[in-house]
Design a protein around this motif. Structure first.
Motif, PDB file in Angstrom:
ATOM      1  N   ALA A  14      26.692  -0.941 -33.003  1.00  0.00           N
ATOM      2  CA  ALA A  14      25.911  -0.254 -34.037  1.00  0.00           C
ATOM      3  C   ALA A  14      26.759   0.836 -34.678  1.00  0.00           C
ATOM      4  N   TYR A  16      25.814   3.798 -35.974  1.00  0.00           N
ATOM      5  CA  TYR A  16      24.907   4.919 -36.145  1.00  0.00           C
ATOM      6  C   TYR A  16      25.679   6.228 -36.130  1.00  0.00           C
ATOM      7  N   VAL A  33      23.550  -2.609 -29.652  1.00  0.00           N
ATOM      8  CA  VAL A  33      22.191  -3.135 -29.784  1.00  0.00           C
ATOM      9  C   VAL A  33      22.141  -4.490 -29.081  1.00  0.00           C
ATOM     10  N   THR A  38      18.577  -0.321 -28.637  1.00  0.00           N
ATOM     11  CA  THR A  38      19.839   0.391 -28.825  1.00  0.00           C
ATOM     12  C   THR A  38      20.192   1.155 -27.551  1.00  0.00           C
TER      13      THR A  38
END
Length: 70
Positions: A14, A16, A33, A38
């Motif tokens: 991910a 993020y 993920v 997550t």
């Protein structure tokens, strides 16, 4: 003790951003993920918000240095 899994597992890295008090914190280990859930790197995220992390007999311990009362 460990167990072998059967079948397959699909994980996606991910992209993020971790924001702490409005400031972006860079993670060396990216979130993953798996099946819509997550997973974050516990040590890095905890340290970013002011906690020390230790592992004791299979338990993950988070400590912010505050006194524990009671």
């Amino acid at each position: 003790m460990s167990y072998a899994a059967s079948g397959s597992l699909t994980a996606t890295i991910a992209n993020y951003k971790l924001m702490v008090n409005g400031k972006e914190e860079n993670l060396k280990n990216k979130p993953v993920v798996i099946n819509g859930t997550t997973y974050l790197p516990v040590r890095e995220v905890s340290q970013a918000v002011g906690y020390n992390v230790t592992l004791n007999k299979g338990n993950i311990m988070l400590d912010n240095g505050a006194a524990v009362i009671g």
